[in-house]
Design a protein around this motif. Structure first.
Motif, short mmCIF file in Angstrom:
data_model
loop_
_atom_site.label_atom_id
_atom_site.label_comp_id
_atom_site.label_asym_id
_atom_site.label_seq_id
_atom_site.Cartn_x
_atom_site.Cartn_y
_atom_site.Cartn_z
N LEU A 180 0.83 -1.20 0.00
CA LEU A 180 0.00 0.00 0.00
C LEU A 180 0.87 1.25 0.00
O LEU A 180 2.01 1.23 0.49
CB LEU A 180 -0.91 0.02 1.24
N PRO A 181 0.35 2.36 -0.50
CA PRO A 181 1.08 3.64 -0.38
C PRO A 181 1.31 3.95 1.10
O PRO A 181 0.44 3.67 1.94
CB PRO A 181 0.14 4.65 -1.03
N PRO A 182 2.45 4.52 1.45
CA PRO A 182 2.76 4.76 2.87
C PRO A 182 1.75 5.67 3.56
O PRO A 182 1.56 5.58 4.77
CB PRO A 182 4.15 5.39 2.82
N GLN A 183 1.06 6.53 2.79
CA GLN A 183 0.08 7.43 3.38
C GLN A 183 -1.15 6.69 3.92
O GLN A 183 -1.90 7.23 4.73
CB GLN A 183 -0.37 8.49 2.36
N GLU A 184 -1.35 5.44 3.45
CA GLU A 184 -2.52 4.68 3.86
C GLU A 184 -2.24 3.72 5.02
O GLU A 184 -3.13 3.00 5.46
CB GLU A 184 -3.07 3.89 2.67
N ILE A 185 -0.99 3.70 5.50
CA ILE A 185 -0.61 2.77 6.55
C ILE A 185 -0.42 3.54 7.86
O ILE A 185 0.41 4.45 7.94
CB ILE A 185 0.68 2.01 6.20
N ASN A 186 -1.19 3.19 8.88
CA ASN A 186 -1.10 3.84 10.19
C ASN A 186 -1.09 2.79 11.29
O ASN A 186 -1.94 1.90 11.29
CB ASN A 186 -2.28 4.80 10.41
N PHE A 187 -0.15 2.89 12.21
CA PHE A 187 -0.10 1.95 13.33
C PHE A 187 0.87 2.46 14.38
O PHE A 187 1.65 3.39 14.15
CB PHE A 187 0.30 0.56 12.86
N ILE A 188 0.81 1.82 15.55
CA ILE A 188 1.75 2.13 16.64
C ILE A 188 2.89 1.12 16.56
O ILE A 188 2.67 -0.09 16.72
CB ILE A 188 1.07 2.04 18.01
N PRO A 189 4.12 1.55 16.27
CA PRO A 189 5.23 0.61 16.15
C PRO A 189 5.68 0.07 17.51
O PRO A 189 5.33 0.62 18.56
CB PRO A 189 6.33 1.44 15.49
N LEU A 190 6.45 -0.99 17.46
CA LEU A 190 6.95 -1.64 18.65
C LEU A 190 7.73 -0.66 19.53
O LEU A 190 8.51 0.16 19.04
CB LEU A 190 7.87 -2.81 18.24
N LYS A 191 7.48 -0.73 20.82
CA LYS A 191 8.14 0.09 21.84
C LYS A 191 7.80 1.58 21.74
O LYS A 191 8.54 2.43 22.23
CB LYS A 191 9.66 -0.09 21.79
N GLN A 192 6.70 1.91 21.05
CA GLN A 192 6.24 3.29 20.96
C GLN A 192 4.80 3.37 21.44
O GLN A 192 4.08 2.35 21.48
CB GLN A 192 6.35 3.81 19.51
N GLU A 193 4.36 4.56 21.78
CA GLU A 193 2.98 4.78 22.22
C GLU A 193 2.19 5.65 21.26
O GLU A 193 0.98 5.74 21.35
CB GLU A 193 2.98 5.41 23.61
N GLN A 194 2.90 6.30 20.31
CA GLN A 194 2.28 7.22 19.36
C GLN A 194 1.95 6.50 18.06
O GLN A 194 2.71 5.64 17.60
CB GLN A 194 3.22 8.40 19.10
N ASN A 195 0.83 6.85 17.47
CA ASN A 195 0.44 6.31 16.17
C ASN A 195 1.19 7.05 15.07
O ASN A 195 1.25 8.28 15.06
CB ASN A 195 -1.07 6.46 15.97
N PHE A 196 1.77 6.31 14.11
CA PHE A 196 2.56 6.90 13.04
C PHE A 196 1.99 6.50 11.68
O PHE A 196 1.51 5.37 11.52
CB PHE A 196 4.02 6.42 13.10
N ARG A 197 2.08 7.43 10.73
CA ARG A 197 1.87 7.07 9.33
C ARG A 197 3.20 6.54 8.81
O ARG A 197 4.27 6.96 9.26
CB ARG A 197 1.42 8.30 8.54
N ALA A 198 3.16 5.62 7.87
CA ALA A 198 4.37 4.90 7.46
C ALA A 198 5.46 5.84 6.96
O ALA A 198 6.65 5.65 7.27
CB ALA A 198 4.03 3.86 6.39
N ASP A 199 5.10 6.86 6.15
CA ASP A 199 6.13 7.77 5.65
C ASP A 199 6.73 8.61 6.78
O ASP A 199 7.94 8.90 6.79
CB ASP A 199 5.58 8.66 4.54
N ALA A 200 5.91 9.00 7.76
CA ALA A 200 6.42 9.74 8.91
C ALA A 200 7.30 8.83 9.78
O ALA A 200 8.26 9.30 10.41
CB ALA A 200 5.27 10.29 9.73
N LEU A 201 6.99 7.54 9.78
CA LEU A 201 7.79 6.59 10.56
C LEU A 201 9.21 6.48 10.00
O LEU A 201 10.17 6.33 10.76
CB LEU A 201 7.10 5.23 10.55
N MET A 202 9.34 6.58 8.68
CA MET A 202 10.66 6.55 8.07
C MET A 202 11.51 7.71 8.58
O MET A 202 12.70 7.55 8.91
CB MET A 202 10.55 6.63 6.53
N GLU A 203 10.93 8.88 8.65
CA GLU A 203 11.65 10.05 9.16
C GLU A 203 11.96 9.90 10.65
O GLU A 203 13.03 10.30 11.12
CB GLU A 203 10.83 11.33 8.93
N PHE A 204 11.04 9.31 11.39
CA PHE A 204 11.23 9.14 12.83
C PHE A 204 12.42 8.22 13.11
O PHE A 204 13.21 8.48 14.04
CB PHE A 204 9.95 8.56 13.45
#
Length: 461
Positions: free
Chosen positions: A45-69
């Protein structure tokens, strides 16, 4: 899963990364199955359509923002390049659209394994099905040892994009039939079939006697955890290990050969000795350099057909394989600029250039480079060194130099009309020399004039 073995499982999840080629080949995820609801889907899927809380985090991230994080994360930033430039990202969902994993970067926090986990779901994604099977079988075999129902594994049905189905993991053994001579022959020992079968069983390989065309043959059942057993030589290695390498009798080889030095290396050492006798100090530099030092700082342009580019370099100083020794000597001079003048340094080393005629797409070339730095240019010093080298190689019947072997050139790293090519009697260029351009010296931070020469040693053989 027993409660007192979950910690061991978490450790093994971290250890399995050795199979995965730094996640470029295989990505593995282990999840708490009780927090999920099947069936599961593997999507792009396009990264803009993927949202979830990654392991060891509490904040919800969009996939493209997660790359920057994760760009500043010391552990995960080295994996971002695998998918960050793709228009779609791989993602695994359960039936409730809960994200299990964004392979090969990070798992979701929702299904994280804890000390309370009792049922484990293992997912394995890869760019190659064979590698995926090997890693999955290894993972399952390791973890199944700790199951409450020991070695109990529940398979799953995988439906591919074309509608075909398969059951995984496939833990079936495969058979190999190998002649007895192909096992004991390479080792150099004399054993009968019963002894070889016993040694193979000792190495966790089930074997039994069979025959093929009247010749003694051994049938071996290779378990799914022994993906390294591919050939009769692999079985011979296991037999040798079980037999004991120290117990193999010593014997003289059937043919005696004497090793010798490569002609190019022998000639390179002779060149080194002569240049050193001329008062130059040898330096040894890295074969890798930055793109800027290899091109821009030498006033050269990159047409894309010269230098070998390093994929995903660890540092900006190691972006390309050097196509010339010039930047390496200038960089060495820059770091030793306080030494008394004159500074006379040289290097004999390889450069690499793209070459479509080679199966690897590139070829090495042995070069000699020398640099003279003083209050004056020292052009005559470098010419004297070249004259000495020409005098040495003129004794070779393979290469001849005429009375005049200097021809004007127009290289951007040198001053105009203060440079020339070195050519043989048949017009073949074997090197070049000149007074280094002031702009090049400024970029390297060198205040004094320099003269540089580079010669193709292989062309002089």
């Amino acid at each position: 899963m027993k409660s007192d073995t979950t910690a061991s499982l978490i450790f093994k999840t971290n250890s399995i990364k050795i199979f995965a080629g730094k996640r470029t080949l295989v990505a593995i995820g282990a999840h708490d199955l009780d927090t999920l609801q099947g069936p599961f889907s593997y999507e792009a899927l396009p990264p803009q359509e993927i949202n979830f809380i990654p392991l060891k985090q509490e904040q919800n991230f969009r996939a493209d923002a997660l790359m920057e994080f994760y760009r500043s994360d010391m552990k995960l930033k080295k994996f971002l390049h695998i998918i960050e430039n793709s228009p779609v990202y791989p993602v695994i969902y359960d039936s409730n659209r809960t994200v299990l994993s964004l392979p090969p970067i990070i798992n979701g926090a929702h299904s994280a394994i804890t000390l309370k986990t009792r049922n484990v779901f293992i997912e394995c994604t890869a760019t190659d099905l064979t590698k995926a099977n090997i890693v999955l079988n290894t993972m399952v075999a390791m973890f199944s040892e700790y199951c409450e129902n020991k070695f109990g594994v529940e398979p799953v049905e995988v439906v591919s994009y074309d509608g075909s189905t398969a059951i995984y993991p496939d833990l079936s053994c495969y058979k190999m039939e190998v002649a007895l001579s192909d096992i004991i022959g390479p080792i150099g020992i004399s054993l009968d079939e019963t002894q070889v079968i016993s040694l193979l069983n000792k190495m966790q390989l089930q074997a039994k006697l069979c025959s093929s065309n009247g010749e003694p043959c051994i049938s071996v059942s290779v378990p799914p955890t022994r993906s390294d057993v591919l050939h009769a030589r692999d079985l011979a290695e296991d037999v040798a290990i079980a037999y004991g390498y120290n117990n193999v009798p010593k014997s003289k080889p059937k043919s005696m050969t004497i090793g010798g030095r490569q002609p190019l290396n022998r000639f390179s050492d002779k060149i080194r000795a002569d240049v050193a006798r001329a008062g130059y100090m040898e330096v040894l530099t890295f074969v890798l350099t930055s793109h800027e030092e290899n091109f821009d700082m030498l006033n050269r342009t990159d047409d894309g057909n010269k230098a070998v580019i390093i994929a995903n370099p660890r540092t900006s100083e190691f972006e390309v394989v050097r196509s010339s020794l010039m930047s390496c000597l200038l960089k060495t001079l820059k770091h030793n600029i306080d030494h008394p003048r004159p500074i006379k340094i040289f290097e004999v080393g390889d450069v690499v250039s793209l070459d479509t005629s080679r199966d690897v797409g590139a070829s090495n070339n042995r070069r000699l480079a020398a640099l003279y730095c003083n209050s004056n240019s020292g052009f005559e010093e470098i010419m004297g060194l070249v004259d000495r080298i020409v005098k040495i190689v003129t004794h070779s019947p393979r290469i001849k130099f005429g009375q005049t072997y200097y021809v004007p050139s127009s290289e951007p790293e040198f001053f105009t009309k203060r440079q020339c090519k070195i050519v043989t009697s048949d017009g073949k260029q074997v090197g070049y020399l000149g007074i280094v351009h002031a702009e090049v010296l400024r970029k390297f931070g060198i205040p004094d004039p320099c003269t540089f020469v580079e010669i193709d040693i292989e062309a002089l053989l």
